[in-house]
Enzyme design. Structure first.
Site, mmCIF file in Angstrom:
data_model
loop_
_atom_site.group_PDB
_atom_site.id
_atom_site.type_symbol
_atom_site.label_atom_id
_atom_site.label_comp_id
_atom_site.label_asym_id
_atom_site.label_seq_id
_atom_site.Cartn_x
_atom_site.Cartn_y
_atom_site.Cartn_z
ATOM 1 N N LYS A 8 33.355 37.709 60.926
ATOM 2 C CA LYS A 8 34.076 36.412 60.332
ATOM 3 C C LYS A 8 35.148 36.055 60.852
ATOM 4 C CE LYS A 8 32.916 39.105 56.267
ATOM 5 N NZ LYS A 8 31.133 38.760 56.110
ATOM 6 N N GLN A 34 37.569 38.276 54.133
ATOM 7 C CA GLN A 34 38.117 36.762 54.603
ATOM 8 C C GLN A 34 39.647 36.461 54.225
ATOM 9 O OE1 GLN A 34 35.582 34.803 53.738
ATOM 10 N NE2 GLN A 34 34.175 36.526 53.920
ATOM 11 N N HIS A 91 33.836 41.994 46.793
ATOM 12 C CA HIS A 91 32.100 42.117 46.722
ATOM 13 C C HIS A 91 31.953 43.771 46.939
ATOM 14 C CE1 HIS A 91 29.879 43.352 50.955
ATOM 15 N NE2 HIS A 91 29.833 41.923 51.115
#
Length: 413
Positions: free
Chosen positions: A233, A210, A130
């Protein structure tokens, strides 16, 4: 699918889904199918209630007051830190530094390392990162003259571990790698990378934005020096995240920002700094957001997380099975044991157009470069769509997505 069905029986996605008020709404006259959780997950009622209760019942600034509200809020704020430590299996809560998100955590480490890096020192990262795990190191390269090295990604989306090992050497100071790719869904062998980094005398920083959601991380078992996470998230609020660090790694970093709270003493002639983690938390912190994240993690940890991961993967497998054989669809990233992220392109259609047509059917997906331009170039694509599955998604969501995608294709032929 039989194994998945057995596991799913220990996790009820419908009961979980019912705890998210937003998932009962309709979009364009269709039931909402939210498949954009890799960008930001929805919030359960438990988090909404925790934020409301903190604002209605006991809000105050933390650490600085002796009155009842200050004490209550400080206790809730620090309890949230303890919850994060338990969630990640950190040794102690003071190894958790609050930041406003994953991006600030990367920049905190970069700012600290900048004090000791010299021209020619090396940072090793990968093509699947990312931008938050690229740009801070690129800024150090441009400012300090360090060398940024890139480990390649194989055609199936796996990391080329042999190439990574070859890149790590005596000048490597940091290896920065994602736990789980936000585009490919690839889950990297963090412990193996830790062994490579530490054998060379380098630190390992892991992007867990993640991985914290889908991989049940144990930072002690992973043996990483830093682990970055973000709250939004993890079914928590925006504006909150953090950095886990091994104690020696954190103590070696100078303060990131100056101001209140991060000091021990201030005189006209000198400033001394607080210990970890407070030396990195200048100013009024994200108090309500931290409390909300603590509530989100308490809620999340009540589930069998292996069963949740199996449920998410079963949905992914179901979608891939239904889409198999379609010659107009390209799936980007098919590494073994990947997470439940489906990134794809549709022949003859821009990903933005695909996403807009899916939205007509109430299906929310992400489209673009997913903050991972080097990875897109690696696969020769300028844009892709991404459907990401979470614990609140159901088989009906999966089927609605496939049906809508097939209908969307008809607009382009």
């Amino acid at each position: 699918m039989a194994d998945g069905t057995t596991v799913i029986a220990r996790f009820d996605p419908y009961a979980a889904r019912a705890q998210f008020p937003i998932l009962s709404r309709q979009v364009n006259g269709k039931p909402l199918v939210y498949l954009d959780s890799a960008a930001s997950a929805q919030k359960p009622q438990a988090v909404i209630d925790a934020l409301t209760a903190a604002m209605e019942g006991s809000y105050s600034n933390v650490h600085r007051g002796l009155h009842t509200l200050a004490n209550e809020t400080t206790e809730a704020f620090e309890q949230a830190r303890e919850t994060v430590a338990r969630f990640l299996n950190a040794e102690t809560p003071d190894q958790i530094v609050w930041t406003k998100g994953g991006t600030e955590a990367f920049n905190l480490v970069a700012a600290g390392l900048a004090q000791s890096l010299k021209p020619g020192d090396e940072i090793v990262t990968t093509q699947m990162e990312h931008h938050a795990n690229i740009v801070p190191w690129a800024m150090l390269r441009d400012r300090l003259g360090i060398v940024l090295k890139w480990a390649p990604v194989l055609d199936d989306g796996s990391l080329d571990m042999a190439a990574l090992a070859d890149l790590i050497g005596p000048r490597t100071k940091l290896v920065a790698i994602t736990h789980m790719s936000n585009v490919l869904g690839t889950v990297n062998d963090v412990k193996a990378v830790a062994d490579l980094a530490h054998a060379a005398g380098a630190l390992l920083l892991v992007d867990g934005c993640q991985g914290a959601v889908h991989c049940s991380p144990d930072v002690q078992a992973l043996d990483c020096d830093f682990y970055v996470f973000t709250g939004h998230k993890l079914y928590g609020p925006t504006g909150i995240g953090g950095l886990y660090g091994k104690r020696p790694a954190l103590e070696a970093l100078p303060p990131y920002q100056g101001g209140g709270e991060m000091i021990f003493t201030v005189t006209e002639d000198a400033v001394t700094y607080a210990g970890i983690p407070h030396r990195f938390e200048a100013g009024t912190p994200p108090i309500l957001e931290a409390i909300g994240l603590g509530a989100a993690l308490e809620w999340f940890m009540a589930f069998d997380r292996q069963a949740v991961a199996a449920h998410e993967r079963a949905l992914y497998d179901h979608v891939v099975d239904r889409l198999s054989g379609l010659d107009w669809l390209r799936i980007v990233g098919e590494a073994p044991n990947k997470g439940a992220i489906l990134t794809f392109t549709v022949e003859g259609a821009h990903a933005h157009d695909v996403a807009q047509i899916l939205d007509r059917y109430g299906v929310a997906v992400r489209a673009g470069l997913h903050c991972a331009e080097p990875l897109s170039r690696r696969f020769g694509i300028t844009s892709s769509a991404r459907a990401s599955f979470a614990l609140y998604n159901t088989i009906e969501d999966a089927d609605a997505f496939v049906d809508a995608l097939i209908k969307a294709r008809e607009f382009f032929v």
